[in-house]
Write a protein that holds these residues in place. Sequence first.
Motif, mmCIF file in Angstrom:
data_model
loop_
_atom_site.group_PDB
_atom_site.id
_atom_site.type_symbol
_atom_site.label_atom_id
_atom_site.label_comp_id
_atom_site.label_asym_id
_atom_site.label_seq_id
_atom_site.Cartn_x
_atom_site.Cartn_y
_atom_site.Cartn_z
ATOM 1 N N LYS A 253 -19.133 26.610 3.462
ATOM 2 C CA LYS A 253 -19.238 27.152 4.833
ATOM 3 C C LYS A 253 -19.860 28.606 4.305
ATOM 4 C CE LYS A 253 -17.168 28.013 9.062
ATOM 5 N NZ LYS A 253 -15.890 28.252 9.947
ATOM 6 N N VAL A 254 -20.875 28.878 5.241
ATOM 7 C CA VAL A 254 -21.829 30.249 5.168
ATOM 8 C C VAL A 254 -20.921 31.068 5.969
ATOM 9 C CG1 VAL A 254 -23.760 31.440 5.911
ATOM 10 C CG2 VAL A 254 -23.772 29.189 5.001
ATOM 11 N N PRO A 255 -20.517 32.511 5.037
ATOM 12 C CA PRO A 255 -19.561 33.241 5.947
ATOM 13 C C PRO A 255 -20.420 33.873 7.052
ATOM 14 C CG PRO A 255 -19.813 33.819 3.418
ATOM 15 C CD PRO A 255 -20.925 32.721 3.838
ATOM 16 N N ASP A 256 -19.985 34.424 8.251
ATOM 17 C CA ASP A 256 -20.607 34.925 9.188
ATOM 18 C C ASP A 256 -21.204 36.415 8.824
ATOM 19 O OD1 ASP A 256 -19.207 33.204 10.811
ATOM 20 O OD2 ASP A 256 -17.532 34.370 11.462
ATOM 21 N N GLY A 257 -22.125 36.362 9.549
ATOM 22 C CA GLY A 257 -23.104 37.507 9.208
ATOM 23 C C GLY A 257 -24.172 37.404 8.332
ATOM 24 N N LEU A 258 -24.181 36.229 7.700
ATOM 25 C CA LEU A 258 -25.260 36.115 6.620
ATOM 26 C C LEU A 258 -26.566 35.163 7.114
ATOM 27 C CD1 LEU A 258 -23.400 35.752 3.277
ATOM 28 C CD2 LEU A 258 -24.543 37.773 4.085
ATOM 29 N N THR A 259 -27.639 35.593 6.909
ATOM 30 C CA THR A 259 -28.649 34.539 7.361
ATOM 31 C C THR A 259 -29.007 33.712 6.412
ATOM 32 O OG1 THR A 259 -30.607 35.898 6.244
ATOM 33 C CG2 THR A 259 -29.838 36.608 8.361
ATOM 34 N N ASP A 260 -29.584 32.353 6.978
ATOM 35 C CA ASP A 260 -29.935 31.196 6.433
ATOM 36 C C ASP A 260 -30.830 31.664 4.787
ATOM 37 O OD1 ASP A 260 -29.266 29.744 8.343
ATOM 38 O OD2 ASP A 260 -30.816 28.840 8.713
ATOM 39 N N GLU A 261 -31.613 32.473 4.994
ATOM 40 C CA GLU A 261 -32.412 33.074 3.940
ATOM 41 C C GLU A 261 -31.575 33.826 2.831
ATOM 42 O OE1 GLU A 261 -36.011 35.155 4.854
ATOM 43 O OE2 GLU A 261 -37.022 33.283 5.465
ATOM 44 N N GLN A 262 -30.683 34.471 3.409
ATOM 45 C CA GLN A 262 -29.821 35.135 2.364
ATOM 46 C C GLN A 262 -28.934 34.430 1.686
ATOM 47 O OE1 GLN A 262 -28.019 38.073 5.262
ATOM 48 N NE2 GLN A 262 -28.041 39.624 3.588
ATOM 49 N N VAL A 263 -28.415 33.106 2.218
ATOM 50 C CA VAL A 263 -27.521 32.255 1.303
ATOM 51 C C VAL A 263 -28.144 30.994 0.707
ATOM 52 C CG1 VAL A 263 -25.458 32.865 2.603
ATOM 53 C CG2 VAL A 263 -26.916 30.831 3.253
ATOM 54 N N LEU A 264 -29.829 30.645 1.179
ATOM 55 C CA LEU A 264 -30.305 29.640 0.772
ATOM 56 C C LEU A 264 -30.321 29.436 -0.922
ATOM 57 C CD1 LEU A 264 -31.960 26.913 1.350
ATOM 58 C CD2 LEU A 264 -33.924 28.497 1.235
ATOM 59 N N PHE A 265 -30.387 30.409 -1.311
ATOM 60 C CA PHE A 265 -30.760 30.120 -2.798
ATOM 61 C C PHE A 265 -29.396 30.072 -3.682
ATOM 62 C CE2 PHE A 265 -34.615 33.026 -1.907
ATOM 63 C CZ PHE A 265 -35.341 31.769 -1.592
ATOM 64 N N LEU A 266 -28.298 30.259 -3.137
ATOM 65 C CA LEU A 266 -26.710 29.908 -3.534
ATOM 66 C C LEU A 266 -27.029 28.483 -3.933
ATOM 67 C CD1 LEU A 266 -24.716 31.990 -1.194
ATOM 68 C CD2 LEU A 266 -24.881 32.507 -3.561
ATOM 69 N N THR A 267 -27.645 27.474 -3.492
ATOM 70 C CA THR A 267 -27.573 26.260 -3.567
ATOM 71 C C THR A 267 -27.995 25.973 -5.148
ATOM 72 O OG1 THR A 267 -29.664 25.854 -2.655
ATOM 73 C CG2 THR A 267 -27.669 25.625 -1.402
ATOM 74 N N ASP A 268 -28.649 26.796 -5.697
ATOM 75 C CA ASP A 268 -29.566 26.273 -7.075
ATOM 76 C C ASP A 268 -29.986 27.733 -7.869
ATOM 77 O OD1 ASP A 268 -30.903 25.847 -9.340
ATOM 78 O OD2 ASP A 268 -32.269 24.425 -8.251
ATOM 79 N N ILE A 269 -31.039 28.288 -7.464
ATOM 80 C CA ILE A 269 -31.542 29.096 -8.522
ATOM 81 C C ILE A 269 -30.735 30.669 -8.645
ATOM 82 C CG2 ILE A 269 -34.064 28.491 -8.051
ATOM 83 C CD1 ILE A 269 -34.504 30.710 -6.158
ATOM 84 N N LEU B 207 -35.912 35.729 -12.590
ATOM 85 C CA LEU B 207 -35.787 36.796 -11.760
ATOM 86 C C LEU B 207 -34.461 37.063 -11.590
ATOM 87 C CD1 LEU B 207 -38.616 36.780 -9.562
ATOM 88 C CD2 LEU B 207 -38.429 38.376 -11.217
ATOM 89 N N PHE B 208 -33.546 35.944 -11.028
ATOM 90 C CA PHE B 208 -32.109 36.081 -10.819
ATOM 91 C C PHE B 208 -31.469 36.143 -11.986
ATOM 92 C CE2 PHE B 208 -32.863 33.887 -6.559
ATOM 93 C CZ PHE B 208 -32.156 34.779 -5.885
ATOM 94 N N GLY B 209 -31.983 35.787 -13.164
ATOM 95 C CA GLY B 209 -31.576 36.085 -14.452
ATOM 96 C C GLY B 209 -31.517 37.408 -14.778
ATOM 97 N N GLU C 59 -25.123 44.030 -3.281
ATOM 98 C CA GLU C 59 -25.486 44.258 -4.479
ATOM 99 C C GLU C 59 -26.903 43.502 -4.951
ATOM 100 O OE1 GLU C 59 -22.025 44.376 -7.054
ATOM 101 O OE2 GLU C 59 -20.908 44.964 -5.423
ATOM 102 N N ILE C 60 -27.190 42.570 -4.163
ATOM 103 C CA ILE C 60 -28.286 41.600 -4.545
ATOM 104 C C ILE C 60 -28.837 41.284 -3.305
ATOM 105 C CG2 ILE C 60 -28.958 39.298 -5.224
ATOM 106 C CD1 ILE C 60 -28.434 40.463 -7.688
ATOM 107 N N ASP C 61 -30.166 41.230 -3.249
ATOM 108 C CA ASP C 61 -30.870 40.572 -2.157
ATOM 109 C C ASP C 61 -31.543 39.706 -2.452
ATOM 110 O OD1 ASP C 61 -32.340 40.228 0.232
ATOM 111 O OD2 ASP C 61 -33.460 42.102 0.174
ATOM 112 N N PRO C 62 -31.218 38.359 -2.218
ATOM 113 C CA PRO C 62 -32.093 37.301 -2.558
ATOM 114 C C PRO C 62 -33.300 36.903 -2.024
ATOM 115 C CG PRO C 62 -29.832 36.624 -1.883
ATOM 116 C CD PRO C 62 -29.763 37.873 -1.659
ATOM 117 N N THR C 63 -33.413 37.357 -0.900
ATOM 118 C CA THR C 63 -34.691 37.290 -0.052
ATOM 119 C C THR C 63 -35.860 37.891 -0.659
ATOM 120 O OG1 THR C 63 -34.175 39.125 1.563
ATOM 121 C CG2 THR C 63 -33.168 37.086 2.201
#
Lengths: 406, 251
Positions: free
Chosen positions: A154-170, A199-201, A352-356
């Motif tokens: 479940k995505v925590p409230d307040g986070l956008t799709d784009e902020q959490v999308l990359f948690l699925t893999d990269i 880059l995430f590395g 601390e990280i902005d995945p977008t």
Amino acid sequence: MKAVVWQGVNRVSVETVPDPQILQPTDAIVRVTKTAICGSDLHLLDGYVPSMVHGDIVGHEFMGEVVEVGSEVRKVKVGDRVIVPFPIACGKCWYCQKGLTSLCDNSNPNPGLAEKFWGYSPAGLYGYSHITGGYAGGQAQFARTVYADANLFKVPDGLTDEQVLFLTDIFPTGFMGAENCQIEPGDVVAVFGAGPVGLFGIASAFLLGAERVIAIDRFPERLEMARTYGAETINYEEENVFELLKEMTGGRGPDSVMDAVGLEAQAHGLLGVADAVKQTTRVLESDRPHALRAAIMACRKGGTVSVPGVYGGLADKIPLGAFMNKGLTMKTGQTHVHRYLDRLTGYIQRGEIDPTRIITHRLTLDEAPHAYHIFKHKHDGCIKCVLDPWADPKDHEPTPAPQPQG
Amino acid sequence: MTRKDYEERPQSGRNSSPAERVLFGSIGAGLIALSLGQRGQVGTLLATGGALLVAGAAMGQGLGETVTGVRRTEDDQIKVEKAITVGMGADELYTFWRNFENLPRFMDHLESVKVQDGDGQRSHWVAKAPAGTSVEWDAEITADEPGRRIAWRSLEGATVPNEGAVEFRPAPGDRGTEIHVSLTYRPPGGTLGATVARLLGEDPNVQIEHDLRRLKRLLEVGHIPTTEGQSSGRKGALKAEARMYDNRRTS
């Protein structure tokens, strides 16, 4: 529904296919709201991952909203916004219990095929060939997800799709790549490949205490982005990477080296040509391991080589002498996404990280063939494409798909 | 299956039956004879193939079994041994298995097993056979050590005389229990029959392996994963291409 479908080497198309259905009581159907193209999708596009079949729906980075659940699903409810880790965990086997979810014993419906290639079968993966299960992927308007209670987060409230999308893999993949570097305070880490995982590395290596990170790539926009993450950079087309790494580290070599490139590494010279020719046959060699060779050579004595890059089968001329005589450690693996989610979500929530930041292109699902093209060839400064399966193509004039190449 | 049982029924160094050696030897000799009348590449290919078959027959290494990996005992029976680790206690697994009526839930080739009398020593087995037929036999339990081991064998009159044993051994650490299964049977037509059956896709070696995996998935997760019925962009003949890979063929 609309879905991105593999049509053969170098060909993907957007097709109308039947909507997915609940096939087992632990399934859930997700209405995909954001999906992305991953570097490892390019290995599928290029036909180097065996057991793809024409008509397979691709995509393993996706998130969305639960619209239907099977009768045995307990934790997940219709209406939940969820992310879907790309490896499928049964949640019950020894590997899942140990947090090694990409090695799940039970989720691959085609284990016999994987065992022929690799000895033992790892977990099933979404949209990633029949050797990893043949599950339909998530570059589509809807996706069937399996073992929903163990796999939908479940995505925590307040986070956008784009902020959490990359948690699925990269993001977890880059993080596990950095964790596998076994970083100690003061360490210098070199990262081959400054694509999304690299880059995430880089970002993760700093989070884990690296003092310096050196990124190696050839595309100016990727090197530039690596610098914004705090890395020093080397353009391998302009420099002798080994010599420069040695010099930059006072003659010691990097304490750990990450291969965030994988099986389609670019290489110059005779060995590179030989790899390319052999790989084209699909028989003599399935993987071009140039980055791995370079990583092993560059790593300091007693250091660690971490391999988040994808390899599929057989590779030639790995410098085992260097590997053994220098006392190196190698750590590898498809990402155990599930085990990192809490920690990485925390980094995002605390800013601390902005995945977008790595997203360079936002396109509609209809533009997927174009997106694959620019992502593969790094045209138009493309580093990462996010696709919206529900955006109206009329609002966003689709870019014509390029002609198939090669 | 203990080491001792294993030694009682040693594996033969040779893996093909006398009938098979005669058959393949003759084919090989025939190919060599044919090659004499041929020139160029065709002749070379025929002669090479013939020589390989003759050599195989002479050494008792049948081509079919070398390819399919059939193991036979010295009295011309087929032997299959497989193991898997399941994340449960030995007692639970023993209890599940000891009720033989559970076996068809994960053994794909079994249609039914009916336990016949009060103490469950005797049972009646019905198994699927090629071309939609079935074979039936009665079996009795020959060893029963709760939580550790069960052994059984078919009674007089079985079409395919067979015996089997399953042993439950605690796995190290928190890994659960190792299930070791051993089956020995005499197929119609001896090992040659078994080789033909295997080439036609009836491979007990693979079957047992898949059966054990189904058992593990059934007990650990509750069901077997599937992709059957999922969406795809496949049309017509492509569906057959996907089935080549998809589950129920390989799991």
